[in-house]
Design a protein around this motif. Structure first.
Motif, PDB file in Angstrom:
ATOM      1  N   SER A 190      34.171  67.002  65.928  1.00 53.85           N
ATOM      2  CA  SER A 190      33.008  67.206  66.807  1.00 53.85           C
ATOM      3  C   SER A 190      33.364  68.136  67.964  1.00 53.85           C
ATOM      4  O   SER A 190      32.578  69.030  68.332  1.00 53.85           O
ATOM      5  N   ASP A 191      34.541  67.953  68.538  1.00 54.54           N
ATOM      6  CA  ASP A 191      34.964  68.823  69.649  1.00 54.54           C
ATOM      7  C   ASP A 191      34.991  70.283  69.217  1.00 54.54           C
ATOM      8  O   ASP A 191      34.469  71.161  69.908  1.00 54.54           O
ATOM      9  N   ILE A 192      35.608  70.526  68.064  1.00 58.58           N
ATOM     10  CA  ILE A 192      35.739  71.918  67.591  1.00 58.58           C
ATOM     11  C   ILE A 192      34.358  72.523  67.313  1.00 58.58           C
ATOM     12  O   ILE A 192      34.049  73.647  67.714  1.00 58.58           O
ATOM     13  N   VAL A 193      33.524  71.730  66.625  1.00 60.72           N
ATOM     14  CA  VAL A 193      32.191  72.236  66.263  1.00 60.72           C
ATOM     15  C   VAL A 193      31.416  72.624  67.523  1.00 60.72           C
ATOM     16  O   VAL A 193      30.800  73.695  67.591  1.00 60.72           O
ATOM     17  N   HIS A 194      31.468  71.774  68.545  1.00 65.00           N
ATOM     18  CA  HIS A 194      30.652  72.042  69.736  1.00 65.00           C
ATOM     19  C   HIS A 194      31.258  73.117  70.638  1.00 65.00           C
ATOM     20  O   HIS A 194      30.510  73.804  71.345  1.00 65.00           O
ATOM     21  N   GLN A 195      32.583  73.282  70.564  1.00 68.21           N
ATOM     22  CA  GLN A 195      33.184  74.418  71.293  1.00 68.21           C
ATOM     23  C   GLN A 195      32.618  75.745  70.786  1.00 68.21           C
ATOM     24  O   GLN A 195      32.590  76.743  71.495  1.00 68.21           O
ATOM     25  N   HIS A 196      32.173  75.740  69.521  1.00 68.22           N
ATOM     26  CA  HIS A 196      31.643  76.974  68.925  1.00 68.22           C
ATOM     27  C   HIS A 196      30.115  76.965  68.874  1.00 68.22           C
ATOM     28  O   HIS A 196      29.507  77.763  68.144  1.00 68.22           O
ATOM     29  N   ASN A 197      29.510  76.049  69.610  1.00 68.30           N
ATOM     30  CA  ASN A 197      28.040  75.974  69.684  1.00 68.30           C
ATOM     31  C   ASN A 197      27.354  75.800  68.334  1.00 68.30           C
ATOM     32  O   ASN A 197      26.228  76.262  68.140  1.00 68.30           O
ATOM     33  N   ALA A 198      28.051  75.180  67.407  1.00 67.67           N
ATOM     34  CA  ALA A 198      27.421  74.847  66.118  1.00 67.67           C
ATOM     35  C   ALA A 198      26.963  73.383  66.190  1.00 67.67           C
ATOM     36  O   ALA A 198      27.171  72.718  67.203  1.00 67.67           O
ATOM     37  N   ILE A 199      26.350  72.902  65.115  1.00 64.76           N
ATOM     38  CA  ILE A 199      25.949  71.493  65.115  1.00 64.76           C
ATOM     39  C   ILE A 199      26.692  70.735  64.007  1.00 64.76           C
ATOM     40  O   ILE A 199      27.090  71.309  62.990  1.00 64.76           O
ATOM     41  N   LEU A 200      26.856  69.444  64.246  1.00 63.54           N
ATOM     42  CA  LEU A 200      27.639  68.599  63.339  1.00 63.54           C
ATOM     43  C   LEU A 200      26.708  67.640  62.594  1.00 63.54           C
ATOM     44  O   LEU A 200      25.977  66.860  63.211  1.00 63.54           O
ATOM     45  N   VAL A 201      26.766  67.715  61.263  1.00 62.36           N
ATOM     46  CA  VAL A 201      25.966  66.840  60.402  1.00 62.36           C
ATOM     47  C   VAL A 201      26.927  65.879  59.700  1.00 62.36           C
ATOM     48  O   VAL A 201      27.867  66.323  59.039  1.00 62.36           O
ATOM     49  N   VAL A 202      26.703  64.584  59.852  1.00 62.24           N
ATOM     50  CA  VAL A 202      27.638  63.607  59.281  1.00 62.24           C
ATOM     51  C   VAL A 202      26.923  62.728  58.255  1.00 62.24           C
ATOM     52  O   VAL A 202      25.835  62.194  58.516  1.00 62.24           O
ATOM     53  N   ASP A 203      27.565  62.567  57.101  1.00 57.14           N
ATOM     54  CA  ASP A 203      27.079  61.693  56.039  1.00 57.14           C
ATOM     55  C   ASP A 203      27.689  60.300  56.251  1.00 57.14           C
ATOM     56  O   ASP A 203      28.883  60.095  56.028  1.00 57.14           O
ATOM     57  N   GLY A 204      26.850  59.362  56.660  1.00 61.92           N
ATOM     58  CA  GLY A 204      27.343  58.009  56.934  1.00 61.92           C
ATOM     59  C   GLY A 204      27.126  57.035  55.792  1.00 61.92           C
ATOM     60  O   GLY A 204      27.306  55.823  55.976  1.00 61.92           O
ATOM     61  N   ALA A 205      26.763  57.537  54.596  1.00 62.83           N
ATOM     62  CA  ALA A 205      26.359  56.631  53.510  1.00 62.83           C
ATOM     63  C   ALA A 205      27.422  55.579  53.190  1.00 62.83           C
ATOM     64  O   ALA A 205      27.109  54.396  53.007  1.00 62.83           O
ATOM     65  N   GLN A 206      28.690  55.995  53.132  1.00 60.93           N
ATOM     66  CA  GLN A 206      29.767  55.019  52.861  1.00 60.93           C
ATOM     67  C   GLN A 206      30.353  54.502  54.178  1.00 60.93           C
ATOM     68  O   GLN A 206      30.721  53.328  54.287  1.00 60.93           O
ATOM     69  N   GLY A 207      30.459  55.383  55.158  1.00 64.66           N
ATOM     70  CA  GLY A 207      31.150  55.011  56.392  1.00 64.66           C
ATOM     71  C   GLY A 207      30.508  53.851  57.119  1.00 64.66           C
ATOM     72  O   GLY A 207      31.192  52.951  57.616  1.00 64.66           O
ATOM     73  N   ILE A 208      29.178  53.838  57.160  1.00 64.96           N
ATOM     74  CA  ILE A 208      28.507  52.797  57.962  1.00 64.96           C
ATOM     75  C   ILE A 208      28.723  51.399  57.385  1.00 64.96           C
ATOM     76  O   ILE A 208      28.617  50.400  58.087  1.00 64.96           O
ATOM     77  N   VAL A 209      29.069  51.356  56.104  1.00 68.29           N
ATOM     78  CA  VAL A 209      29.273  50.053  55.451  1.00 68.29           C
ATOM     79  C   VAL A 209      30.570  49.402  55.936  1.00 68.29           C
ATOM     80  O   VAL A 209      30.667  48.186  56.036  1.00 68.29           O
ATOM     81  N   HIS A 210      31.558  50.221  56.255  1.00 69.93           N
ATOM     82  CA  HIS A 210      32.889  49.684  56.575  1.00 69.93           C
ATOM     83  C   HIS A 210      33.352  49.964  58.000  1.00 69.93           C
ATOM     84  O   HIS A 210      34.381  49.434  58.418  1.00 69.93           O
ATOM     85  N   HIS A 211      32.639  50.801  58.719  1.00 71.20           N
ATOM     86  CA  HIS A 211      33.098  51.194  60.061  1.00 71.20           C
ATOM     87  C   HIS A 211      31.932  51.217  61.042  1.00 71.20           C
ATOM     88  O   HIS A 211      30.791  51.471  60.652  1.00 71.20           O
ATOM     89  N   ASN A 212      32.270  51.017  62.310  1.00 65.03           N
ATOM     90  CA  ASN A 212      31.259  51.205  63.348  1.00 65.03           C
ATOM     91  C   ASN A 212      31.068  52.691  63.566  1.00 65.03           C
ATOM     92  O   ASN A 212      31.974  53.484  63.309  1.00 65.03           O
ATOM     93  N   VAL A 213      29.909  53.051  64.069  1.00 64.14           N
ATOM     94  CA  VAL A 213      29.716  54.453  64.443  1.00 64.14           C
ATOM     95  C   VAL A 213      28.946  54.495  65.759  1.00 64.14           C
ATOM     96  O   VAL A 213      28.057  53.672  65.996  1.00 64.14           O
ATOM     97  N   ASP A 214      29.340  55.435  66.612  1.00 65.47           N
ATOM     98  CA  ASP A 214      28.630  55.643  67.872  1.00 65.47           C
ATOM     99  C   ASP A 214      28.256  57.127  67.906  1.00 65.47           C
ATOM    100  O   ASP A 214      29.072  57.983  68.276  1.00 65.47           O
ATOM    101  N   VAL A 215      27.025  57.407  67.487  1.00 65.89           N
ATOM    102  CA  VAL A 215      26.623  58.815  67.343  1.00 65.89           C
ATOM    103  C   VAL A 215      26.594  59.522  68.695  1.00 65.89           C
ATOM    104  O   VAL A 215      26.807  60.738  68.766  1.00 65.89           O
ATOM    105  N   THR A 216      26.362  58.746  69.757  1.00 73.11           N
ATOM    106  CA  THR A 216      26.298  59.357  71.092  1.00 73.11           C
ATOM    107  C   THR A 216      27.706  59.708  71.570  1.00 73.11           C
ATOM    108  O   THR A 216      27.970  60.837  71.998  1.00 73.11           O
ATOM    109  N   ALA A 217      28.629  58.742  71.482  1.00 70.86           N
ATOM    110  CA  ALA A 217      30.001  58.999  71.941  1.00 70.86           C
ATOM    111  C   ALA A 217      30.654  60.107  71.110  1.00 70.86           C
ATOM    112  O   ALA A 217      31.417  60.915  71.641  1.00 70.86           O
TER     113      ALA A 217
END
Ligand code: PLP
Length: 407
Positions: A190-217
């Motif tokens: 996320s840091d690298i993507v935003h340093q270059h003014n691009a946007i980050l798209v994340v696929d949480g289909a598997q991740g949300i099942v096993h991990h917490n996510v904080d889209v804001t942080a």
């Protein structure tokens, strides 16, 4: 009255997790089936089945339209569910949550409504090699429509720094691979993507099942997942997006309730989030998923994940005793992917199915990654906190029998 309450309103006992109690909530496990295909779709607990049944048998009504009591209740439930999803992923507002049909539809919505009007010929979309087809094909399609280029990326953070350029508009990456279980370092990405003014798209289909996510942080711009992999109903997806991005996007589907006013001359679009939700929503699905979000609050997710990891380690240690096995997945992952040399993965699936064991085999909707791994398919077992050691033991013993038949 809201069918189901807000998470914050529940007077809950302390969270807990015991494998037996957790497992007992899943009626499908009474069929004497060993279910090891949860990464494809998770089994459903009573909480969801009961809420869905109650909607269809007692509270059937439309949402956001009629003014009779049942309809008002359903509308309140949908608003409540949207807030509960926002709480789950730490979105700043429930207006940043859009209901879709699934992860796949969420990515197509971003590609067509955000990317298509923005992209110019020569712009670049960086997509990791780990991606499920649903986070690749929408980008290939929009690249074809606009003259943009899709750039292949290994998912290595250092390589990303080299690939980023003034032409990069979008970077797409999974939170957790459905093939290897690998979880990329989203913070660094996320840091690298935003340093270059691009946007980050994340696929949480598997991740949300096993991990917490904080889209804001994590400063994630768009995040998508499917209810059915998180114990919920099929046909319901979630798209989180930053308000500022949703505000600048063009609407996608036209129809009921995505507009404030219309005539034959045009229309004025509705406020967020409704402008992206044309037509009657998947009401029963949202009611069922709201029940899941409340039900999840009862369980200690850290303990549940720890248990699942131990079970995965046990499964891997048993698999390791087999000769001619080749693993593709990460250690300690609830997703275990492998092949047995000289045996076709689908032959194993058929023989295991005869013993009532459900696994997934094939390309796992990730052909580019399969090519990279040097195989045309694999065997995947995926574990959840409702699995137990007997499931793993039965799987191992029937796998050994299948290998004996097939060699
Ligand atoms: N992304 C990943 C990592 C997946 O595993 C899947 C489903 O297997 C999807 C996306 C697509 O989800 P759906 O088919 O529910 O849209």
């Amino acid at each position: 009255m809201v069918i189901g309450m807000g998470l914050q309103d529940l007077n809950l006992p302390n969270k807990y997790f015991t494998p037996e109690q957790f497992r007992a909530d899943f009626p499908a496990l009474n069929r004497h089936c060993v279910y090891l295909d949860s990464a494809a779709t998770a089994l459903k607990p009573h909480a969801m089945i009961d809420a869905t049944l109650a909607y269809y048998s007692e509270n059937t009504a439309t949402a956001q339209r009629s003014l009779h009591n049942a309809a008002l209740q359903v509308t309140a439930t949908i608003d409540n569910a949207r807030q509960n999803v926002a709480n789950l992923i730490h979105a700043q507002s429930s207006d940043e949550i859009i209901w879709t049909r699934g992860t796949t539809e969420s990515f197509n919505l971003i590609a067509q409504s955000y990317a298509r009007p923005l992209l110019q010929s020569g712009d670049e979309i960086i997509v990791s090699e780990l991606e499920h087809h649903s986070n690749l094909l929408p980008w290939l399609i929009v690249a074809g429509q606009t003259g943009a280029k899709v750039i292949q990326w290994s998912s290595d953070v250092n390589e990303l720094s080299l690939l980023m350029s003034a032409k990069t508009r979008i970077v797409a990456i999974t939170q957790m691979s459905n093939v290897t279980g690998f979880c990329p370092n989203l913070e660094a990405i996320s840091d690298i993507v935003h340093q270059h003014n691009a946007i980050l798209v994340v696929d949480g289909a598997q991740g949300i099942v096993h991990h917490n996510v904080d889209v804001t942080a994590l400063n994630i711009d768009f995040y998508a997942f499917s209810a059915h992999k998180l114990y919920g109903p099929t046909g319901l997806g979630i798209l989180y997006g930053k308000r500022a991005l949703f505000e600048q996007m063009s609407v996608w589907h036209g129809g009921g309730k995505m507009l404030k006013r219309t005539s034959f001359d045009g229309f004025i679009q509705e406020d967020l989030p409704y402008r992206f939700e044309a037509g009657t929503p998947n009401i029963a699905g949202i009611v069922g998923f709201n029940a899941i979000l409340q039900w999840l609050e009862r369980w200690d997710s850290n303990q549940a994940e720890h248990y699942t990891k131990q079970l995965a380690d046990y499964a891997k240690s048993q698999l390791n005793k087999l000769t001619d096995i080749q693993f593709y997945s990460e250690d300690h992952s609830p997703i275990i992917t492998f092949n047995i040399n000289h045996i076709h993965h689908n032959d194993i699936a058929i023989l295991l199915s005869e013993q009532n064991i459900a696994i997934r085999t094939g390309e796992l909707c990730a052909q580019p990654l399969m090519n990279k791994l040097g195989c045309h398919g694999a065997i995947r077992l995926s574990l959840m906190p409702y699995n137990n050691q007997q499931d793993v033991d039965k799987f191992i013993s029937e796998l050994q029998n299948a290998i004996e038949i097939l060699v």
